[in-house]
Design a protein around this motif. Structure first.
Motif, PDB file in Angstrom:
ATOM      1  N   ILE A 128      68.388  60.311 -57.677  1.00  0.00           N
ATOM      2  CA  ILE A 128      67.778  59.092 -57.090  1.00  0.00           C
ATOM      3  C   ILE A 128      66.552  59.477 -56.273  1.00  0.00           C
ATOM      4  N   THR A 129      66.694  60.535 -55.442  1.00  0.00           N
ATOM      5  CA  THR A 129      65.584  60.994 -54.590  1.00  0.00           C
ATOM      6  C   THR A 129      64.379  61.379 -55.443  1.00  0.00           C
ATOM      7  N   ASP A 130      64.615  62.117 -56.514  1.00  0.00           N
ATOM      8  CA  ASP A 130      63.510  62.548 -57.388  1.00  0.00           C
ATOM      9  C   ASP A 130      62.784  61.356 -57.993  1.00  0.00           C
ATOM     10  N   GLU A 131      63.565  60.365 -58.485  1.00  0.00           N
ATOM     11  CA  GLU A 131      62.956  59.194 -59.122  1.00  0.00           C
ATOM     12  C   GLU A 131      62.140  58.374 -58.120  1.00  0.00           C
ATOM     13  N   VAL A 132      62.715  58.187 -56.922  1.00  0.00           N
ATOM     14  CA  VAL A 132      62.009  57.403 -55.887  1.00  0.00           C
ATOM     15  C   VAL A 132      60.747  58.141 -55.446  1.00  0.00           C
ATOM     16  N   ASP A 133      60.858  59.484 -55.245  1.00  0.00           N
ATOM     17  CA  ASP A 133      59.678  60.285 -54.869  1.00  0.00           C
ATOM     18  C   ASP A 133      58.587  60.168 -55.926  1.00  0.00           C
TER      19      ASP A 133
ATOM     20  N   ASP B  49      48.395  60.259 -40.156  1.00  0.00           N
ATOM     21  CA  ASP B  49      49.258  60.342 -41.325  1.00  0.00           C
ATOM     22  C   ASP B  49      50.724  60.258 -40.893  1.00  0.00           C
ATOM     23  N   VAL B  50      51.409  59.145 -41.264  1.00  0.00           N
ATOM     24  CA  VAL B  50      52.826  59.006 -40.906  1.00  0.00           C
ATOM     25  C   VAL B  50      53.728  59.236 -42.124  1.00  0.00           C
ATOM     26  N   SER B  51      53.159  59.872 -43.173  1.00  0.00           N
ATOM     27  CA  SER B  51      53.909  60.016 -44.430  1.00  0.00           C
ATOM     28  C   SER B  51      55.191  60.825 -44.254  1.00  0.00           C
ATOM     29  N   ASP B  52      55.172  61.846 -43.376  1.00  0.00           N
ATOM     30  CA  ASP B  52      56.394  62.647 -43.171  1.00  0.00           C
ATOM     31  C   ASP B  52      57.507  61.784 -42.565  1.00  0.00           C
ATOM     32  N   LEU B  53      57.127  60.936 -41.615  1.00  0.00           N
ATOM     33  CA  LEU B  53      58.099  60.044 -40.982  1.00  0.00           C
ATOM     34  C   LEU B  53      58.660  59.055 -42.009  1.00  0.00           C
ATOM     35  N   ILE B  54      57.769  58.508 -42.835  1.00  0.00           N
ATOM     36  CA  ILE B  54      58.179  57.558 -43.881  1.00  0.00           C
ATOM     37  C   ILE B  54      59.125  58.252 -44.872  1.00  0.00           C
ATOM     38  N   LYS B  55      58.786  59.518 -45.233  1.00  0.00           N
ATOM     39  CA  LYS B  55      59.617  60.280 -46.185  1.00  0.00           C
ATOM     40  C   LYS B  55      61.022  60.488 -45.596  1.00  0.00           C
ATOM     41  N   ASP B  56      61.074  60.845 -44.301  1.00  0.00           N
ATOM     42  CA  ASP B  56      62.390  61.024 -43.659  1.00  0.00           C
ATOM     43  C   ASP B  56      63.183  59.721 -43.686  1.00  0.00           C
ATOM     44  N   MET B  57      62.487  58.614 -43.424  1.00  0.00           N
ATOM     45  CA  MET B  57      63.153  57.303 -43.460  1.00  0.00           C
ATOM     46  C   MET B  57      63.724  57.038 -44.864  1.00  0.00           C
ATOM     47  N   ARG B  58      62.907  57.357 -45.867  1.00  0.00           N
ATOM     48  CA  ARG B  58      63.304  57.124 -47.257  1.00  0.00           C
ATOM     49  C   ARG B  58      64.574  57.912 -47.581  1.00  0.00           C
ATOM     50  N   TYR B  59      64.590  59.182 -47.207  1.00  0.00           N
ATOM     51  CA  TYR B  59      65.751  60.039 -47.484  1.00  0.00           C
ATOM     52  C   TYR B  59      66.993  59.549 -46.726  1.00  0.00           C
ATOM     53  N   ASP B  60      66.784  59.065 -45.489  1.00  0.00           N
ATOM     54  CA  ASP B  60      67.918  58.545 -44.704  1.00  0.00           C
ATOM     55  C   ASP B  60      68.522  57.316 -45.376  1.00  0.00           C
TER      56      ASP B  60
END
Length: 902
Positions: free
Chosen positions: A727-732, A660-671
């Protein structure tokens, strides 16, 4: 003077070190009487006993004596060969992670069995590295008898093997392979998409045979895996046509460093010729728009005036094949990089193959430094001891010979002209043939070996020629070079792997003359013939080694010399030189020529004096020091890329091992959101200064989502942090909906697959950027800046930029991708289909590139599945059809099918 007296009294540091190892040899010899009476099964059982001791915490040093004694007895029973005491010493040196310098014929192949067996006891695997496939196969089969007898597994890696065979071979206790196969497997493994398909295990211990050839000679140029770049094959032919029209004063050539460039006059001439040919449309050759054309002109200049057919390369079957300057072998499949090979193909009027772009590369220096423990063996390493210590942290130990060397090394004979030298060489050969003395003639080029062969043919002297053109008969020619009166001309003798035995080689004669099942009587007949022939050769003075030229490296000369005087046999060696030889000509023979004329040296006369030898040795030392500096400088630049390579490969492996790389992807998204907002809403700026148009565009581009950011910005009291949070909430919310829509397992696999594919694509682009940076960075020296520091700084900036691009592309692709998910088990088969498009590999390594299909660019993928039937009865499984294991169960329970009716 005082140093010489001290050495006489106390011995050299090397001699004292060898003396310190003698106690181990005495202990091993003391065990022989105890081990000899054991049955085969009892001897084999010692392996399990030793493994158990290591598993229980004993160090390998603690079991060394028992292990070596076991291997020695196994070798006696399987090969009929008992390790000499000096071979036991060599085994200890290898086990300690040092280089054993052992003279030719001292049995290095057998020495390796001791250290390999001992270090394989912990089950982590040992690699024995050889210089070619023939030796890897031969040694693994030959020494494999010892390992297999003791219950250890052994294998070798060959060019034609597939991934499954390679995995099995690397899983063995001891694996034989060439340096090229190991390096390419490392690069290929780091281009794989699952851990299961990787072939190599974590690195443990490597023993490198012909260590100087692999770690010094071949270290100047990297292993490269590449794919085709934009085709410019026609341009090579067009540019090649104008080069013969350039005069000598149109270019400046430096043979010392193999470089050539257009002179001021040459630039004007080349520009005029290019305009006439319709290749230069506007501006000058050095204009930015014509930089590619300039590159082609420089490559064609080098091809015509620096590289020679028969010396640097040869043309065979319509292909340009590189000749290894150290071994004289034609290197099948290897290609020069940076367009030089294409320029040579255009020069020789053969098919010009496509240019390449680097996908992955590593130098042997950095590859072999990955091993926690490294050892090596060769006949010639002392001259490069400083480099081994500085680059690899390897100490060289000069091993004593089993019998005292009886070879006589004569002073060099120096002639004024090349013609005089050739005549003297022919006379020396005739003299040896008349007294039935076998002679080995070492040349530095194919051209020279064929010139000598033609001269011998005129004199009707029977001879064999060993060069890149006779590669297939190599082992046979070398094995029979010790027959009385045999004349063998060889282009370089590094790493041949076959001993020259006086009288001839029994194994080779049995193989070629008696076939598969020879009788004992026939073998005995051959043995007595060889024994008689050996006595004739010894009476004639043993093997005479004749060098036709001094090489740039003393090691290559020493390797040639070392072919004579094997195992205490008598022998002789002499080098014949002329002032027209490359080494003498390039490194200052003008003064010597004037001096010889003054001395009244007549035609055909030679000058012979120990001072000449010393002067030559100094010239060679200067060349070696310059080459070392070049390799060191190369390594400093490669270390910058190597640090980045290690980070990327490590991260990649970590991603593959994580489900599961979802945490890494989430960090990328926030960055990415952070970067976009910071760019459009500067810190401490007023709301009217916000660039809401760009913010809206960027959010739409990256996340495929239309948000009313302009309206948000108009709200009273709204701050940049609040905009960021919305923006973060909508993308999440959007990404969470995708997870629910496609099922968590499928989406996690998609995330992982996208991440790995895009990492590879962007890493490839980054390597290309580093290549371009490296080519021009030397010019910074004109601005009084250190090119290395500039390269480090800019490479770091490029690396950070690469990571930023990766984040952007991964996040954007995942936001845009749409999957059609229905029912079959192979939900991700289409998405992961890139794994079936693995690159076809060919062995094309040092500074030379592979012909390979480009990695595909990855975009939106579709997973095709069957649409669920409308006539499904939740209570009747017969109507459900095929249901994916991760899909919701049709019974309506809310559970996944695999946890319910599945």
């Amino acid at each position: 003077m005082f140093g010489a007296i001290a050495r006489k009294l106390f011995g050299t540091a090397n001699e004292r070190y060898i003396k310190g190892l003698q106690k181990y040899v005495d202990d091993i010899n003391a065990l022989e009487a105890e081990i000899e009476p054991l049955s085969d099964d009892a001897l084999r059982a010692r392996t399990d006993w030793l493994r158990e001791r290591v598993a229980n915490g004993e160090k390998l040093d603690d079991v060394l004596v028992d292990a070596f004694a076991t291997v020695r007895e196994a070798a006696k029973r399987t090969l009929g060969q008992r390790h000499y005491d000096v071979q036991l010493l060599g085994g200890i040196v290898l086990h300690r992670g040092q280089i054993a310098e052992m003279a030719t014929g001292e049995g290095k192949t057998l020495v390796a069995t001791l250290a390999a067996y001992l270090n394989a006891l912990d089950g982590k695997g040992v690699h024995v590295v050889t210089v070619n496939d023939y030796l890897a196969k031969r040694d693994s089969e030959w020494m494999g008898k010892v390992y297999n007898f003791l219950g250890m597994t052994t294998s070798c890696i060959l060019n034609e093997m597939g991934d499954k065979e390679r995995q099995d071979a690397y899983a063995c206790d001891i694996t034989y392979a060439t340096n090229n196969e190991l390096g390419f497997d490392y690069l290929r493994d780091n281009m794989k998409f699952t851990l299961e398909t990787m072939v190599q295990r974590p690195f443990n211990f490597a023993i490198v045979d012909e260590v100087d050839s692999i770690l010094i000679d071949e270290a100047r140029t990297p292993l490269i895996i590449s794919g085709p770049s934009d085709d410019s094959s026609d341009l090579y032919g067009a540019v090649d046509a104008i080069i013969p029209n350039l005069q000598e004063d149109d270019y400046e050539k430096d043979e010392k460093v193999k470089s050539i460039s257009l002179s001021e006059k040459g630039v004007e001439t080349a520009e005029e010729l290019l305009r006439q040919a319709g290749l230069l449309e506007a501006g000058g050759l050095y204009d930015l728009t014509n930089v590619s054309l300039l590159h082609h002109v420089n490559s064609a200049l080098r091809a015509h005036h620096i590289f020679q057919n028969g010396v640097d390369y040869l043309v065979k079957d319509g292909k340009v094949m590189i000749v290894d300057e150290f071994t004289g072998r034609a290197m099948e499949g290897r290609r020069y990089s940076d367009g030089l090979h294409q320029a040579l193909e255009a020069k020789e009027k053969v098919t010009v193959q496509q240019e390449n772009q680097t996908l992955a590369s590593v130098t042997f220096q950095n590859y072999f430094r990955l091993y926690p423990k490294l050892a090596g063996m060769t006949g010639t390493a002392m001259t490069e001891a400083g480099e081994f210590a500085e680059i690899y942290k390897l100490e060289v130990v000069d091993m004593p010979t089993n019998r005292v060397i009886s070879r006589k090394d004569y002073d060099d004979e120096v002639y004024r002209t090349r013609g005089e030298k050739i005549n003297a060489i022919i006379e020396q050969i005739v003299e040896c043939v008349e007294r039935k003395q076998p002679i080995l003639v070492g040349t530095v080029s194919i051209e020279q070996s064929e010139e000598l062969a033609a001269a011998l043919k005129k004199r009707k002297i029977k001879h064999e020629v060993l060069n890149a053109k006779q590669h297939e008969r190599e082992a046979y020619i070398v094995a029979q070079a010790g027959v009385p009166g045999a004349v063998t001309i060889a282009t370089n003798m590094a790493g041949r792997g076959t001993d020259i035995q006086l009288g001839g080689n029994l194994d080779m004669r049995v193989q070629t003359e008696l076939g598969e099942n020879p009788s004992d009587a026939e073998i005995e007949r051959l043995k007595s013939e060889i024994a008689e022939a050996k006595q004739v050769a010894l009476d004639a003075g043993g093997l005479f080694v004749l060098g036709t030229e001094r090489h740039e490296s003393r090691r290559i000369d020493n390797q040639l010399r070392g072919r004579s005087g094997r195992q205490g046999d008598v022998g002789a060696s002499k080098f014949f030189l002329s002032l027209e030889d490359d080494l003498m000509r390039i490194f200052g023979s003008e003064r010597m020529d004037g001096m010889l004329k003054k001395l009244g040296l007549e035609e055909g006369e030679a000058i012979v004096h120990p001072w000449i030898n010393k002067a030559l040795e100094k010239a060679q030392q200067k060349v070696e020091a310059r080459n070392f500096d070049m390799r060191k400088q190369l390594l400093k630049f490669d270390d910058v890329m190597n640090d980045q390579r290690k980070v990327i490969f490590e991260q990649r492996r970590e991603m593959m091992s994580t489900e599961d790389v979802s945490d890494l992807i989430k960090d990328m998204r926030y960055d990415v959101i952070e970067d976009i907002v910071d760019k459009c809403i500067p810190e401490k700026a007023y709301a009217e200064q916000w660039d809401t148009d760009s913010l809206h565009e960027e959010i739409t581009r990256v996340f495929n989502i239309d948000l009313p950011v302009k309206e948000w910005a108009k709200e009273e009291g709204v701050a940049d942090q609040e905009i960021r949070d919305r923006i973060t909430d909508e993308v999440d919310r959007k990404m969470a909906a995708k997870v629910v829509n496609y099922g968590e397992d499928i989406w996690r696999s998609v995330e992982k697959s996208v991440l790995l594919q895009l990492l590879d694509t962007i890493w490839k682009e980054h390597l290309l950027a580093l290549d371009h940076l490296r080519q021009g960075i030397g010019l910074r020296a004109y601005a009084q800046r250190d090119p290395l520091n500039e390269y480090k700084r800019e490479a770091f900036n490029l690396f950070e930029e690469m990571l930023s691009i990766l984040r952007d592309r991964v996040v954007s692709l995942l936001a845009h991708v749409e999957l059609q998910v229905g029912s079959p088990e192979d939900e991700l088969e289409a998405f992961n289909r890139h794994e079936d498009q693995q690159m076809t590999e060919s062995r094309q390594d040092p500074a030379m590139a592979n012909q390979q299909p480009e990695s595909p660019e990855y975009g939106t993928a579709t997973v095709r599945t069957n649409k669920p039937s409308e006539n499904i009865d939740p209570n009747d499984p017969a109507t459900w059809g095929k249901v994916a294991r991760n899909a919701a169960c049709p019974c309506g329970s809310g559970k996944k099918f695999k946890h319910c009716h599945g």
